[in-house]
Design a protein around this motif. Structure first.
Motif, short mmCIF file in Angstrom:
data_model
loop_
_atom_site.label_atom_id
_atom_site.label_comp_id
_atom_site.label_asym_id
_atom_site.label_seq_id
_atom_site.Cartn_x
_atom_site.Cartn_y
_atom_site.Cartn_z
N PRO A 112 31.82 15.77 49.16
CA PRO A 112 31.50 14.64 48.55
C PRO A 112 31.39 14.49 47.40
CG PRO A 112 30.12 14.45 50.39
CD PRO A 112 30.65 15.72 50.92
N LYS A 113 31.39 15.63 46.80
CA LYS A 113 31.15 16.55 45.27
C LYS A 113 31.84 17.21 44.53
CE LYS A 113 26.95 17.53 43.82
NZ LYS A 113 26.05 18.44 43.36
N ASP A 114 33.52 17.48 45.55
CA ASP A 114 34.43 17.59 45.11
C ASP A 114 35.52 16.95 44.05
OD1 ASP A 114 34.31 20.07 46.81
OD2 ASP A 114 35.23 19.92 48.37
N TRP A 115 36.34 17.37 43.79
CA TRP A 115 37.01 16.62 43.07
C TRP A 115 37.88 15.64 44.06
CZ3 TRP A 115 41.71 15.01 42.02
CH2 TRP A 115 41.94 14.70 40.98
N MET A 116 38.56 14.45 43.46
CA MET A 116 38.95 13.80 44.56
C MET A 116 39.63 12.53 43.85
SD MET A 116 36.29 11.64 47.30
CE MET A 116 35.22 12.67 47.44
N PRO A 117 41.22 12.13 43.95
CA PRO A 117 41.08 11.45 43.38
C PRO A 117 40.29 10.05 43.80
CG PRO A 117 43.06 12.66 44.84
CD PRO A 117 41.74 13.17 44.95
N GLU A 118 40.47 9.11 42.94
CA GLU A 118 39.97 7.69 42.70
C GLU A 118 40.40 6.69 44.08
OE1 GLU A 118 37.29 7.68 41.30
OE2 GLU A 118 36.47 5.59 41.87
N LYS A 119 41.97 6.67 44.37
CA LYS A 119 42.48 6.12 45.49
C LYS A 119 41.47 6.97 46.79
CE LYS A 119 46.52 4.59 47.54
NZ LYS A 119 47.53 4.48 47.79
N TYR A 120 41.58 8.21 47.09
CA TYR A 120 41.09 8.73 48.27
C TYR A 120 39.51 8.20 48.75
CZ TYR A 120 39.54 12.56 51.23
OH TYR A 120 39.13 13.35 52.24
N ARG A 121 38.92 8.25 47.33
CA ARG A 121 36.92 7.92 47.52
C ARG A 121 37.50 5.87 47.52
NH1 ARG A 121 32.46 9.43 44.70
NH2 ARG A 121 34.45 10.74 43.73
N LYS A 122 38.74 5.91 47.33
CA LYS A 122 37.76 4.04 47.32
C LYS A 122 38.94 3.69 49.04
CE LYS A 122 38.13 1.53 43.74
NZ LYS A 122 39.48 1.77 42.13
N THR A 123 39.61 4.40 49.82
CA THR A 123 40.40 4.19 50.47
C THR A 123 39.40 4.68 51.85
OG1 THR A 123 42.71 5.04 49.99
CG2 THR A 123 41.77 5.08 52.21
N HIS A 124 38.47 5.87 51.77
CA HIS A 124 37.74 6.39 51.93
C HIS A 124 36.20 5.18 52.36
CE1 HIS A 124 39.93 9.42 52.91
NE2 HIS A 124 39.15 9.60 54.45
N ILE A 125 35.95 4.55 51.29
CA ILE A 125 34.11 3.76 51.44
C ILE A 125 34.75 2.85 52.63
CG2 ILE A 125 33.33 2.17 50.23
CD1 ILE A 125 33.31 4.81 47.66
N ARG A 126 36.55 2.43 52.03
CA ARG A 126 36.94 1.41 52.61
C ARG A 126 37.24 1.24 54.59
NH1 ARG A 126 42.32 0.09 51.85
NH2 ARG A 126 42.75 1.25 53.64
N GLN A 127 37.47 2.03 54.47
CA GLN A 127 37.48 2.37 56.41
C GLN A 127 36.06 2.91 56.76
OE1 GLN A 127 40.92 4.62 57.06
NE2 GLN A 127 39.92 5.80 59.50
N MET A 128 35.56 3.52 56.48
CA MET A 128 34.21 4.64 56.26
C MET A 128 33.16 3.22 56.61
SD MET A 128 34.32 8.46 54.63
CE MET A 128 32.33 8.40 55.45
N SER A 129 33.07 1.85 55.56
CA SER A 129 31.89 1.10 55.54
C SER A 129 32.76 -0.10 56.72
CB SER A 129 32.36 0.47 53.98
OG SER A 129 33.31 -0.10 53.65
N GLN A 130 34.21 -0.21 56.58
CA GLN A 130 34.18 -1.10 57.36
C GLN A 130 34.44 -0.84 59.29
OE1 GLN A 130 38.17 -2.50 56.52
NE2 GLN A 130 37.67 -3.47 54.48
N HIS A 131 34.16 0.85 59.64
CA HIS A 131 33.99 1.48 60.55
C HIS A 131 32.60 1.00 60.75
CE1 HIS A 131 34.65 5.44 62.62
NE2 HIS A 131 34.34 4.19 64.18
N ALA A 132 31.33 1.11 59.68
CA ALA A 132 29.78 1.03 60.02
C ALA A 132 30.25 -0.27 60.56
CB ALA A 132 29.50 1.57 58.99
N HIS A 133 30.84 -1.18 59.73
CA HIS A 133 30.53 -2.67 59.72
C HIS A 133 30.76 -3.15 61.32
CE1 HIS A 133 29.50 -3.00 55.66
NE2 HIS A 133 30.54 -2.96 55.24
N SER A 134 31.92 -2.35 61.85
CA SER A 134 32.51 -2.83 63.57
C SER A 134 31.37 -1.75 64.37
CB SER A 134 33.52 -2.34 63.20
OG SER A 134 34.39 -2.36 62.84
N GLU A 135 30.37 -1.20 64.02
CA GLU A 135 29.29 -0.84 65.01
C GLU A 135 28.21 -2.22 65.46
OE1 GLU A 135 29.64 2.08 66.93
OE2 GLU A 135 31.39 3.25 66.25
N ILE A 136 27.83 -1.77 63.95
CA ILE A 136 27.01 -3.38 63.84
C ILE A 136 26.91 -4.92 64.45
CG2 ILE A 136 24.38 -4.30 62.09
CD1 ILE A 136 25.14 -0.79 62.26
#
Lengths: 318, 121
Positions: free
Chosen positions: A25-49
């Motif tokens: 998490p604290k490593d430097w990452m491109p903004e697009k990487y961060r955004k894509t991961h937030i999108r996919q991981m949160s949607q994955h979490a929402h699906s579980e819920i």
């Protein structure tokens, strides 16, 4: 930072992933990487819920204690999976509340499969067998994804998911070996869940806009169509053992390619459901929002109680 | 006149926005804080970081950690630490933090040349 510096950092970043290094998490990452991961991981979490809702519907009506404890444990696992994924996602700097808000306002999506109703007990069997089966195929490659917290959460999820599929298949097996009426229930459930399960693996490669980037970041190891083929090839023989028929007249073993040919998927239906016009979209969202709103006083009371206890402790310390 | 009412409107909008933000800030303090969860899988092993969760206080964090991270006998002991109490190193400083260890090969047994005949060493 200058544009060139950023380009440089991006190149180093891509090289790290190509070398199979993990990103934390604290490593430097491109903004697009961060955004894509937030999108996919949160949607994955929402699906579980949201995924707890169709099955929660049957907990009180499970036909035996054995079935009830299993279903309860499965739904509890799904809550757990949602929580692993939410907290993994929070490491990228989005708050839990923001994610809930995105879900509740419809800004964030969840798996379209949960917008179908669960009308008979056999649906509990079909969901475990087919929906969790498709989910496993989707999730196993993610255990090795580039973002550390996501991979670690997925390892835990995958370990627990195999019980889900087996308990579903056992329900189907029991129904198929039961009375003619029970077997018919199992067939009816397969009829209704087969196509949505195929759709669950995502749009065809030609239509999938994120595939190329996701492959690079190891968010994806195989394309949607490859995963779908794998799902069909491993599920059809399981239906044969149950003695029920996959509802696809074009389904045929292809000796040359050593896998099944299958009929056209109704993608209009898929997009309709994604856009919110599935049979249960409104109801699922309402149940979720109601649960959150009606739980507010409990969350507040817990916080007030914690603060009171903390103050008491401080007073004693003085 | 129109201009004035427009100004009025945007002032009201600003006030609404400001109040909303205040409420939001107040509410945010009521959110359950984040806790990091460490679990010892069995005696003889260290506590390992398992993940995090939200809870109102330490006690609730322990109870939730039991349900979220140890549903299948994954642990015999749990530690919870409120996340804000953790100080972490910055990966951007990894060079100055960790590189000095790289050229200290004399800290490793293989640095020392010994004839092959020497046994048990």
């Amino acid at each position: 930072m200058s544009e060139e510096q950023i380009k440089n950092l991006e190149a180093q970043f891509e090289a790290r992933i190509a070398r199979d290094e993990k990103i934390e998490p604290k490593d430097w990452m491109p903004e697009k990487y961060r955004k894509t991961h937030i999108r996919q991981m949160s949607q994955h979490a929402h699906s579980e819920i949201v995924g707890m809702l169709p099955e929660g519907n049957w907990i009180t009506r499970a036909p035996s204690l054995r079935r009830k404890v299993a279903l309860l444990a499965k739904v509890q696992d799904e809550a757990g999976h949602g929580l692993y994924l939410y907290s993994a996602c929070e490491t990228l700097g989005i708050s839990r509340d923001e994610m809930y808000e995105q879900l509740h306002t419809g800004k964030a999506k969840y798996s379209s499969i949960f917008n179908y109703p669960t009308i008979t007990w056999a649906d509990m069997g079909a969901i475990g067998w087919l929906v969790d089966g498709a989910a496993i195929i989707n999730q196993v490659p993610l255990c090795n994804t580039s973002f550390g917290p996501y991979g670690r959460a997925m390892i835990r999820v995958c370990k627990e998911e195999s019980f889900h599929q087996r308990q579903g298949y056992e329900i189907m097996l029991k129904l198929c070996n039961g009375t003619a009426e029970q077997k018919e229930m199992a067939q009816d459930a397969l009829n209704r869940w087969w196509w949505p399960s195929l759709m669950m693996l995502g749009p065809t490669d030609a239509e999938s806009i994120h595939t190329e980037q996701s492959m690079k970041w190891k968010l994806k190891r195989k394309s949607n169509d490859e995963l779908r083929q794998q799902f069909i090839d491993q599920t059809v023989p399981q239906a044969d053992i149950l003695g029920i028929t996959v509802p696809d007249p074009d389904l045929k073993w292809n000796e040359a390619k050593q896998s099944y040919d299958f009929g056209d998927i109704n993608w209009d239906e898929f997009w309709q459901v994604v856009k919110g016009h599935g049979p249960m979209n409104k109801e699922r969202m309402k149940a979720r929002v109601d649960a959150w709103d009606e739980g507010e006083w409990v969350r507040d009371a817990a916080m007030a109680h914690a603060e009171k206890k903390h103050e008491k402790k401080e007073k004693l310390a003085v | 006149m129109i201009l004035k009412s427009h100004l009025e409107l945007s002032r009201i909008q600003f006030q609404v926005w400001f109040i909303f933000n205040l409420i939001h800030k107040f509410m945010a303090t009521k959110n359950w804080p984040l806790w990091e969860i460490f679990v010892r899988s069995k005696n003889g092993l260290e506590h390992r970081h398992f993940g995090s969760l939200h809870a109102a206080d330490a006690e609730m964090a322990l109870e939730n950690a039991r349900d979220v991270y140890t549903r299948r006998n994954e642990g015999v002991s749990i530690w919870v630490v409120e996340s804000i109490n953790i100080t972490a190193s910055n990966p951007d400083h990894n060079g100055e933090l960790f590189e000095p260890a790289q050229d200290k090969v004399y800290r490793h047994p293989t640095f020392y040349d010994l004839p092959d005949d020497v046994k048990h060493m």
